[in-house]
Design an enzyme around this catalytic site. Structure first.
Site, PDB file in Angstrom:
ATOM      1  N   ARG A  91       2.803  -4.474  -8.087  1.00 55.84           N
ATOM      2  CA  ARG A  91       4.153  -4.241  -8.607  1.00 55.84           C
ATOM      3  C   ARG A  91       4.655  -2.904  -8.068  1.00 55.84           C
ATOM      4  O   ARG A  91       3.891  -1.935  -7.992  1.00 55.84           O
ATOM      5  CB  ARG A  91       4.159  -4.161 -10.140  1.00 55.84           C
ATOM      6  CG  ARG A  91       3.593  -5.355 -10.844  1.00 55.84           C
ATOM      7  CD  ARG A  91       4.381  -6.606 -10.663  1.00 55.84           C
ATOM      8  NE  ARG A  91       5.752  -6.526 -11.182  1.00 55.84           N
ATOM      9  CZ  ARG A  91       6.655  -7.485 -11.029  1.00 55.84           C
ATOM     10  NH1 ARG A  91       6.366  -8.563 -10.338  1.00 55.84           N
ATOM     11  NH2 ARG A  91       7.860  -7.349 -11.538  1.00 55.84           N
ATOM     12  N   ILE A  92       5.915  -2.875  -7.697  1.00 56.29           N
ATOM     13  CA  ILE A  92       6.510  -1.605  -7.277  1.00 56.29           C
ATOM     14  C   ILE A  92       6.805  -0.806  -8.540  1.00 56.29           C
ATOM     15  O   ILE A  92       7.434  -1.315  -9.472  1.00 56.29           O
ATOM     16  CB  ILE A  92       7.798  -1.844  -6.461  1.00 56.29           C
ATOM     17  CG1 ILE A  92       7.428  -2.537  -5.141  1.00 56.29           C
ATOM     18  CG2 ILE A  92       8.523  -0.528  -6.199  1.00 56.29           C
ATOM     19  CD1 ILE A  92       8.617  -2.987  -4.330  1.00 56.29           C
ATOM     20  N   HIS A 109      -3.319   1.371   1.083  1.00 60.43           N
ATOM     21  CA  HIS A 109      -2.420   0.451   1.784  1.00 60.43           C
ATOM     22  C   HIS A 109      -3.123  -0.020   3.059  1.00 60.43           C
ATOM     23  O   HIS A 109      -3.678   0.806   3.791  1.00 60.43           O
ATOM     24  CB  HIS A 109      -1.104   1.171   2.125  1.00 60.43           C
ATOM     25  CG  HIS A 109      -0.111   0.254   2.759  1.00 60.43           C
ATOM     26  ND1 HIS A 109       0.632  -0.660   2.036  1.00 60.43           N
ATOM     27  CD2 HIS A 109       0.251   0.083   4.056  1.00 60.43           C
ATOM     28  CE1 HIS A 109       1.407  -1.340   2.860  1.00 60.43           C
ATOM     29  NE2 HIS A 109       1.195  -0.908   4.091  1.00 60.43           N
TER      30      HIS A 109
HETATM   31  C1  GRF Z   1      -6.329  -4.484  -0.340  1.00 60.86           C
HETATM   32  O1  GRF Z   1      -6.249  -4.965   0.961  1.00 60.86           O
HETATM   33  C2  GRF Z   1      -5.497  -3.244  -0.484  1.00 60.86           C
HETATM   34  O2  GRF Z   1      -5.433  -2.487   0.681  1.00 60.86           O
HETATM   35  C3  GRF Z   1      -4.133  -3.805  -0.797  1.00 60.86           C
HETATM   36  O3  GRF Z   1      -4.360  -4.938  -1.577  1.00 60.86           O
HETATM   37  C4  GRF Z   1      -5.678  -5.427  -1.330  1.00 60.86           C
HETATM   38  C5  GRF Z   1      -6.360  -5.414  -2.660  1.00 60.86           C
HETATM   39  O4  GRF Z   1      -7.602  -6.052  -2.645  1.00 60.86           O
HETATM   40  N1  GRF Z   1      -3.327  -2.793  -1.436  1.00 60.86           N
HETATM   41  P1  GRF Z   1      -8.549  -5.948  -3.916  1.00 60.86           P
HETATM   42  O5  GRF Z   1      -7.774  -6.479  -5.115  1.00 60.86           O
HETATM   43  O6  GRF Z   1      -8.944  -4.524  -4.086  1.00 60.86           O
HETATM   44  O7  GRF Z   1      -9.716  -6.839  -3.598  1.00 60.86           O
END
Ligand code: GRF
Length: 208
Positions: A91-92, A109
């Site tokens: 969510r933003i 990210h």
């Molecule tokens: C990861 O690739 C992270 O970089 C991105 O969303 C994904 C989350 O994966 N923000 P998880 O829920 O931690 O397995």
């Protein structure tokens, strides 16, 4: 002893990596809670199985984004966190939420920011013919996927890579990168000057 709250929306594999590393490396920190905006987030099961408090603030129960954010912020603040970790939290967050936790709010990210902010980063890196991509842990500011960069990990884009193959390899790097960055915050080893994050002891902030 520092207090960490982790926000998830789904699988929670980065949360799991942080929980496991916190225990294995005996950080002077505890994971006080894992909070999800989705009641069915798989990561909640792992957290509960490890004796970590969980909470759900379901965004669908709120008519307005600001109301959801305020409720979420109150739940998070209830644990008095020193660090708030966004780990696949989809969510933003409103400026009000970010301001309330600014300086102790971090995100991962799956790109080498400032390239490929937003969604579908792996597909976009492949489509652009990038030979290298990566992941970034950064302090969260009110601008989406911006904010002072704490650490980055790089991952080559291989011929024939698909979103699935590339994201799987990068995820393994994320599981090293994110716990490292959170540990630095717990240890109070980072300083931010003019938007640039440095490690006080000069630890490499790039994982090759
Ligand atoms: C990861 O690739 C992270 O970089 C991105 O969303 C994904 C989350 O994966 N923000 P998880 O829920 O931690 O397995």
């Amino acid at each position: 002893m520092k207090t960490i709250v982790i926000l998830i929306s789904g699988r929670g594999s980065n949360m799991e990596a942080i929980v496991r590393t916190c225990a294995a490396e005996r950080w002077k920190a505890r994971i006080a809670a894992v909070v999800s905006n989705r009641p069915d987030a798989a990561g909640l099961v792992f957290a509960q199985a490890h004796g970590i408090a969980t909470a759900v603030v379901d965004h669908k129960a709120f008519a307005e984004r600001d109301e959801f954010d305020a409720a979420l912020a109150d739940v998070v603040a209830g644990y008095a966190p020193d660090v708030v970790v966004l780990a696949g939290f989809m969510r933003i967050l409103s400026p009000a939420f970010v301001k309330r936790f600014e300086g102790r709010l971090v995100n991962i990210h799956p790109s080498l920011l400032p390239a490929f902010t937003g969604l579908h980063t792996h597909q976009r890196a492949i489509a652009a013919g990038c030979k290298l991509t990566g992941a970034t842990v950064h302090f969260v500011t009110t601008e989406l996927d911006h904010g002072p960069i704490i650490a980055q990990a790089v991952e080559p884009v291989l011929p024939g890579d698909t979103e699935a193959t590339l994201s799987a390899r990068l995820l393994a790097r994320e599981h090293v990168l994110y716990p490292l960055a959170v540990r630095w915050i717990v240890e109070d080893s980072l300083r931010v000057n003019d938007g640039i994050v440095t490690h006080l002891s000069g630890e490499p902030q790039l994982i090759l």
